[in-house]
Design an enzyme around this catalytic site. Structure first.
Site, mmCIF file in Angstrom:
data_model
loop_
_atom_site.group_PDB
_atom_site.id
_atom_site.type_symbol
_atom_site.label_atom_id
_atom_site.label_comp_id
_atom_site.label_asym_id
_atom_site.label_seq_id
_atom_site.Cartn_x
_atom_site.Cartn_y
_atom_site.Cartn_z
ATOM 1 N N ASP A 21 22.053 47.369 -58.366
ATOM 2 C CA ASP A 21 23.170 46.567 -58.616
ATOM 3 C C ASP A 21 23.706 46.789 -59.947
ATOM 4 O O ASP A 21 22.760 46.973 -60.848
ATOM 5 C CB ASP A 21 22.791 45.079 -58.372
ATOM 6 C CG ASP A 21 23.998 43.943 -58.393
ATOM 7 O OD1 ASP A 21 25.094 44.527 -58.239
ATOM 8 O OD2 ASP A 21 23.734 42.817 -58.428
ATOM 9 N N GLY A 22 24.898 46.327 -60.434
ATOM 10 C CA GLY A 22 25.336 46.504 -61.964
ATOM 11 C C GLY A 22 26.298 47.696 -61.943
ATOM 12 O O GLY A 22 26.692 47.821 -63.165
ATOM 13 N N SER A 66 26.434 46.271 -48.369
ATOM 14 C CA SER A 66 25.969 45.113 -47.277
ATOM 15 C C SER A 66 27.185 44.876 -46.469
ATOM 16 O O SER A 66 28.337 45.272 -46.747
ATOM 17 C CB SER A 66 25.897 43.682 -48.585
ATOM 18 O OG SER A 66 26.926 43.647 -48.972
ATOM 19 N N ASN A 69 29.910 43.392 -48.412
ATOM 20 C CA ASN A 69 30.650 44.402 -49.377
ATOM 21 C C ASN A 69 32.043 44.823 -48.774
ATOM 22 O O ASN A 69 33.057 45.188 -49.447
ATOM 23 C CB ASN A 69 30.046 45.516 -49.755
ATOM 24 C CG ASN A 69 28.594 45.346 -50.733
ATOM 25 O OD1 ASN A 69 27.728 45.886 -50.672
ATOM 26 N ND2 ASN A 69 28.870 44.235 -51.553
ATOM 27 N N TRP A 70 32.366 44.649 -47.483
ATOM 28 C CA TRP A 70 33.414 44.729 -47.015
ATOM 29 C C TRP A 70 34.514 43.963 -47.305
ATOM 30 O O TRP A 70 35.946 44.292 -47.344
ATOM 31 C CB TRP A 70 33.490 44.589 -45.176
ATOM 32 C CG TRP A 70 32.885 45.551 -44.660
ATOM 33 C CD1 TRP A 70 31.391 45.173 -44.015
ATOM 34 C CD2 TRP A 70 32.867 47.014 -44.205
ATOM 35 N NE1 TRP A 70 31.273 46.331 -43.428
ATOM 36 C CE2 TRP A 70 31.930 47.241 -43.564
ATOM 37 C CE3 TRP A 70 34.037 47.838 -44.649
ATOM 38 C CZ2 TRP A 70 31.914 48.874 -43.147
ATOM 39 C CZ3 TRP A 70 33.855 49.393 -44.113
ATOM 40 C CH2 TRP A 70 32.878 49.520 -43.470
ATOM 41 N N ARG A 189 15.232 44.543 -58.067
ATOM 42 C CA ARG A 189 16.785 44.627 -58.316
ATOM 43 C C ARG A 189 17.137 44.830 -59.632
ATOM 44 O O ARG A 189 16.622 43.888 -60.553
ATOM 45 C CB ARG A 189 17.202 43.017 -57.968
ATOM 46 C CG ARG A 189 18.899 42.956 -58.004
ATOM 47 C CD ARG A 189 19.473 41.616 -57.150
ATOM 48 N NE ARG A 189 20.936 41.739 -57.340
ATOM 49 C CZ ARG A 189 21.760 41.147 -56.235
ATOM 50 N NH1 ARG A 189 20.842 40.536 -55.437
ATOM 51 N NH2 ARG A 189 22.785 41.347 -56.091
ATOM 52 N N SER A 197 20.545 38.528 -51.876
ATOM 53 C CA SER A 197 21.847 38.991 -51.429
ATOM 54 C C SER A 197 21.766 39.320 -50.073
ATOM 55 O O SER A 197 22.265 40.431 -49.547
ATOM 56 C CB SER A 197 22.226 40.023 -52.290
ATOM 57 O OG SER A 197 22.683 39.335 -53.511
ATOM 58 N N GLU A 208 6.700 41.330 -53.377
ATOM 59 C CA GLU A 208 6.541 41.108 -54.749
ATOM 60 C C GLU A 208 8.004 41.500 -55.185
ATOM 61 O O GLU A 208 8.452 42.661 -54.738
ATOM 62 C CB GLU A 208 5.609 42.014 -55.516
ATOM 63 C CG GLU A 208 4.172 41.649 -55.139
ATOM 64 C CD GLU A 208 3.679 40.357 -55.533
ATOM 65 O OE1 GLU A 208 4.345 39.548 -56.159
ATOM 66 O OE2 GLU A 208 2.946 39.738 -54.570
#
Ligand code: IPE
Ligand code: IPE
Ligand code: MG
Length: 246
Positions: A21-22, A66, A69-70, A189, A197, A208
């Site tokens: 992510d990012g 994901s 994300n569509w 993440r 998410s 973890e």
């Protein structure tokens, strides 16, 4: 800090799952369109995959797209899918050179046809590689996974092949997209967001979790080593008390 030398090989997770992510924020920091961030995320994928294989981690799952994300702007969705096909065709030889097998989880049939085809081709080409399995979560969501498992189970019951009273966790898991893969002991993440998410919700039950503010395009081998050192410092109790673990 040389984190790699601090890693205890015997205590490595068998399966590491990463929410990459990012990319968008990274692009914004560089005054570029979001797609520039996605393109620059490919280097982080390469580095992370290589580092995991070198360490001897058998399974690495990367959340690439994901089901939610569509809902992004169509241009971005198209660019992401295009980048995927382009990267697969460019990097399949890297996977072959490194003896890495490609796999994918998600509602793959709902991907555009040529994306699906490129993916299946790369999977087929690398099928006999056995150093590490790289799993792309594509058009994946944890809830989709649970629902498709429930659908398969309902079908088996309706066909008289399964007694509902005999359904246990082991049976249930055998219907998940990850039936052939151990649950991830460790989830990373990037980008500072502290949520999962809709990633592997069933499979992450005892994982973890590790959150880093590093944006995905900046993620390098050293960041993975640092995360793994943190993982190895955790005490995984599985409901027991410390004294029972020794
Ligand atoms: C992750 O980066 C890539 C995908 C979700 C495909 P983002 O595109 O979510 O980047 P941010 O979160 O907007 O910075
Ligand atoms: C999660 O990232 C999905 C992937 C990394 C593929 P998002 O950026 O889409 O997640 P949210 O929307 O911020 O939760
Ligand atoms: Mg994001």
């Amino acid at each position: 800090m040389d984190y790699k030398s601090l890693i205890i090989p015997e205590k490595l997770p068998r399966h590491v799952a990463i929410i990459m992510d990012g990319n968008g924020r990274w692009a914004k920091q560089h005054n570029k369109p979001r797609v520039f961030g996605h393109r620059n995320g490919v280097k982080a994928v390469r580095e992370t995959t290589e580092a995991a294989a070198e360490l001897g981690i058998p399974y690495l799952t990367l959340y690439a797209f994901s089901t939610e994300n569509w809902n992004r702007p169509q241009l971005e969705v198209n660019a992401l899918l295009h980048l995927l096909v382009e990267t697969l065709s460019k990097e399949v030889h890297t996977l072959m050179d490194n003896n890495i097998r490609l796999d994918a989880i998600g509602d793959l049939n709902a991907l555009p046809q040529h994306t699906h085809r490129a993916l299946l081709e790369a999977i087929e080409k690398t099928r006999d590689n056995n150093r590490m399995t790289l799993i792309l979560a594509l058009n994946y969501s944890g809830r989709w996974d649970i629902v498709q498992a429930a659908r398969n189970i309902a079908r088996a019951v309706a066909a008289g092949e399964l007694d509902p009273d005999k359904l246990d966790e082991k049976q249930f898991q055998s219907h998940l997209a990850t039936h052939h893969i151990p649950d991830p002991e460790f989830m990373i993440r990037t980008s500072g967001e502290q949520r999962t998410s809709n990633f592997l919700c069933y499979q992450l039950a005892y994982s973890e979790l590790y959150f880093t503010s590093v944006l995905w395009p900046d993620f390098r081998k050293e960041h993975l080593y640092q995360a793994l050192v943190a993982y190895q410092q955790r005490e995984r109790r599985f409901g027991k008390i410390s004294e029972q673990l020794a």
